[in-house]
Scaffold this active site. Structure first.
Site, PDB file in Angstrom:
ATOM      1  N   ARG A 119     -31.981  69.195   1.721  1.00 43.92           N
ATOM      2  CA  ARG A 119     -31.988  70.303   0.561  1.00 43.92           C
ATOM      3  C   ARG A 119     -30.438  70.726   0.211  1.00 43.92           C
ATOM      4  NH1 ARG A 119     -36.617  72.643   3.046  1.00 43.92           N
ATOM      5  NH2 ARG A 119     -38.625  71.967   1.727  1.00 43.92           N
ATOM      6  N   LYS A 141     -21.681  66.888 -12.077  1.00 44.52           N
ATOM      7  CA  LYS A 141     -22.888  66.135 -12.441  1.00 44.52           C
ATOM      8  C   LYS A 141     -23.156  65.179 -11.530  1.00 44.52           C
ATOM      9  CE  LYS A 141     -23.047  66.760 -17.185  1.00 44.52           C
ATOM     10  NZ  LYS A 141     -22.768  66.281 -18.527  1.00 44.52           N
ATOM     11  N   GLU A 183     -12.911  56.385 -21.930  1.00 45.60           N
ATOM     12  CA  GLU A 183     -13.184  57.889 -21.816  1.00 45.60           C
ATOM     13  C   GLU A 183     -11.858  58.634 -21.812  1.00 45.60           C
ATOM     14  OE1 GLU A 183     -15.941  59.610 -20.899  1.00 45.60           O
ATOM     15  OE2 GLU A 183     -17.442  58.036 -20.286  1.00 45.60           O
ATOM     16  N   LYS A 225     -10.533  68.150 -18.147  1.00 48.45           N
ATOM     17  CA  LYS A 225     -11.874  68.126 -17.473  1.00 48.45           C
ATOM     18  C   LYS A 225     -12.122  69.204 -16.598  1.00 48.45           C
ATOM     19  CE  LYS A 225     -16.127  66.790 -16.425  1.00 48.45           C
ATOM     20  NZ  LYS A 225     -16.822  65.446 -16.173  1.00 48.45           N
ATOM     21  N   GLU A 235     -23.407  72.896 -18.849  1.00 48.29           N
ATOM     22  CA  GLU A 235     -23.313  72.438 -20.015  1.00 48.29           C
ATOM     23  C   GLU A 235     -24.319  73.327 -21.093  1.00 48.29           C
ATOM     24  OE1 GLU A 235     -23.251  68.036 -20.165  1.00 48.29           O
ATOM     25  OE2 GLU A 235     -24.898  68.408 -21.784  1.00 48.29           O
ATOM     26  N   ARG A 239     -19.076  72.482 -22.502  1.00 53.63           N
ATOM     27  CA  ARG A 239     -18.925  71.058 -21.897  1.00 53.63           C
ATOM     28  C   ARG A 239     -19.619  69.897 -22.636  1.00 53.63           C
ATOM     29  NH1 ARG A 239     -20.179  70.153 -15.544  1.00 53.63           N
ATOM     30  NH2 ARG A 239     -19.689  67.649 -15.511  1.00 53.63           N
ATOM     31  N   ASN A 243     -19.562  64.923 -24.349  1.00 53.84           N
ATOM     32  CA  ASN A 243     -20.495  64.072 -24.574  1.00 53.84           C
ATOM     33  C   ASN A 243     -20.394  63.180 -25.724  1.00 53.84           C
ATOM     34  OD1 ASN A 243     -21.983  64.534 -22.589  1.00 53.84           O
ATOM     35  ND2 ASN A 243     -23.226  66.445 -23.478  1.00 53.84           N
ATOM     36  N   HIS A 246     -21.399  59.631 -26.515  1.00 51.57           N
ATOM     37  CA  HIS A 246     -22.520  59.371 -25.205  1.00 51.57           C
ATOM     38  C   HIS A 246     -23.670  59.327 -25.931  1.00 51.57           C
ATOM     39  CE1 HIS A 246     -19.201  59.965 -22.633  1.00 51.57           C
ATOM     40  NE2 HIS A 246     -19.827  59.826 -21.704  1.00 51.57           N
ATOM     41  N   HIS A 250     -25.390  56.156 -24.390  1.00 54.99           N
ATOM     42  CA  HIS A 250     -26.589  56.326 -23.630  1.00 54.99           C
ATOM     43  C   HIS A 250     -27.698  55.474 -24.045  1.00 54.99           C
ATOM     44  CE1 HIS A 250     -25.211  60.203 -21.124  1.00 54.99           C
ATOM     45  NE2 HIS A 250     -24.858  59.095 -20.837  1.00 54.99           N
ATOM     46  N   HIS A 263     -20.130  51.589 -18.633  1.00 54.56           N
ATOM     47  CA  HIS A 263     -20.566  52.885 -19.218  1.00 54.56           C
ATOM     48  C   HIS A 263     -19.410  53.280 -20.243  1.00 54.56           C
ATOM     49  CE1 HIS A 263     -21.450  57.017 -19.992  1.00 54.56           C
ATOM     50  NE2 HIS A 263     -20.432  57.348 -19.248  1.00 54.56           N
TER      51      HIS A 263
HETATM   52  N1  GLY Z   1     -19.172  63.191 -18.180  1.00 58.08           N
HETATM   53  C1  GLY Z   1     -19.561  64.352 -18.871  1.00 58.08           C
HETATM   54  C2  GLY Z   1     -19.564  65.606 -18.189  1.00 58.08           C
HETATM   55  O1  GLY Z   1     -19.262  65.843 -17.017  1.00 58.08           O
HETATM   56  O2  GLY Z   1     -20.108  66.739 -18.787  1.00 58.08           O
END
Ligand code: GLY
Length: 366
Positions: A119, A141, A183, A225, A235, A239, A243, A246, A250, A263
């Site tokens: 946990r 994330k 990126e 960041k 997010e 945040r 994206n 993305h 994605h 990626h």
């Molecule tokens: N890679 C996008 C984020 O960390 O929100």
């Protein structure tokens, strides 16, 4: 030593950006270790170059090293299960501290294992790729892919510290490095016009791994960041700007079974698509769009787009985890250095841009 602070609602930690940090990992980790034992999680290909240095710095016996496949295709639930079982057999208890050394896949898988194992146990990220140093290791994330979509299973789990040693980039295959550069360009477009101008001037130096340019760029991106995730850990707003690229990116990864693109490369195509959408919607000037696509082209050749119908693409986009009731809030650039989130884009425009994208981009490359 450059240290950047992340202060989210749930955690505070430092991001250390320093050449040679790996050799000092023992001392750095000692400060956050607490009473538990340290376990190193990595992949065979990262271990080959950096394993001995890390194990020596951490004074780690081989029994406390867990290696797993870090190709995107292996970023799946069964890999997390494998890692957790190995941790059990190595007798990792609740006081354990995991050290994840590698690129984005190592960080995402190890981070998710840390979030779930018993946990939740603590984790330190030691990113060794450009994309991980500027983006994925910061912000908590974690997660894995499903055949149906990217990162559909995961958790937020903030690290105790992030330690980025820039020398590790020297063993990175050129394609992996370029993938990280997409990126980096993202950060310039969404919020840092000065970074974008720097990239326009220094791209060739960066591709040669020039020390000063690289240090400047990595710190600049990591600061952006850290600032964004400190303001919006989960997010719910700001945040989402990360994206950019993305949404299509994605979808492309999922549609190609996580095999064709790294990626960052999928994000590269995704940003080109989103930029063209912004031009068609008259939210972005042609001039800024051209500056952007020229810079992307200077990173090197992107893998060709797959033969995917626009219907299949639109369907895959609707299945992305960022969609709500099948609608996606797009991140679109407004100018170099500013982007907007939550934009509604009609499916027919997505389809048009998708059909025209290969030919349009080929013109930029020539
Ligand atoms: N890679 C996008 C984020 O960390 O929100």
């Amino acid at each position: 030593m450059k240290t950047i602070q992340v202060k989210t609602e749930s955690a505070r930690y430092a991001v250390v950006c320093e050449r040679g940090a790996l050799s000092r990992l023992g001392g750095i980790v000692e400060k956050v270790r607490g009473c538990g034992e340290v376990f190193l999680l990595s992949s065979p290909r990262v271990w080959k170059f950096w394993g001995r240095a890390a194990a020596r710095a951490l004074r780690l016996p081989r029994e406390r090293v867990v290696l797993f496949d870090d190709h995107e295709i292996a970023k799946r639930v069964s890999t997390v299960e494998g890692v957790c079982r190995k941790l059990t057999r190595a007798r990792a208890d609740r006081s354990a501290l995991l050290v994840a050394m590698g690129g984005g896949v190592v960080g995402d898988v190890a981070g998710f294992a840390a979030a779930c194992y018993l946990r939740g146990v603590r984790i330190v990220h030691v990113p060794t790729t450009l994309v991980a140093q500027v983006d994925s290791a910061i912000g908590g994330k974690t997660g894995v892919d499903l055949p149906e979509g990217k990162n559909l299973v995961g958790a937020f789990h903030q690290p105790a510290i992030v330690v980025a040693d820039l020398t590790t980039l020297h063993t990175l295959p050129a394609r992996q490095f370029r993938s990280g550069l997409y990126e980096v360009i993202k950060y310039g477009v969404i919020g840092d016009a000065e970074l974008f101008r720097f990239l326009e001037h220094e791209m060739e130096k960066l591709l040669r791994l020039d020390t000063r340019s690289l240090e400047w760029v990595i710190e600049r991106c990591a600061r952006q960041k850290a600032r964004i995730v400190s303001q919006d850990e989960r997010e719910s707003g700001l945040r989402q700007i990360l994206n950019f690229g993305h949404t299509i990116g994605h979808a492309l990864e999922a549609l190609t079974g996580y095999k064709r693109f790294l990626h960052g490369e999928a994000v590269g195509w995704g940003m080109l698509g989103a930029t063209q959408i912004a031009v068609e919607m008259k939210r972005l000037s042609e001039r800024d769009a051209n500056r952007f696509s020229s810079l992307v082209a200077r990173c090197g050749q992107l893998p060709a787009l797959p033969r995917v119908s626009s219907r299949a693409l639109v369907r895959a986009i609707a299945g992305d985890k960022k969609s709500r009731h099948g609608r996606v809030g797009w991140v679109l650039p407004r100018s170099i250095g500013a982007a907007e989130i939550g934009v509604n884009v009609p499916d027919r425009l997505v389809a048009k841009v998708w059909r025209e994208l290969p030919a349009r981009y080929a013109r930029t490359e020539n």
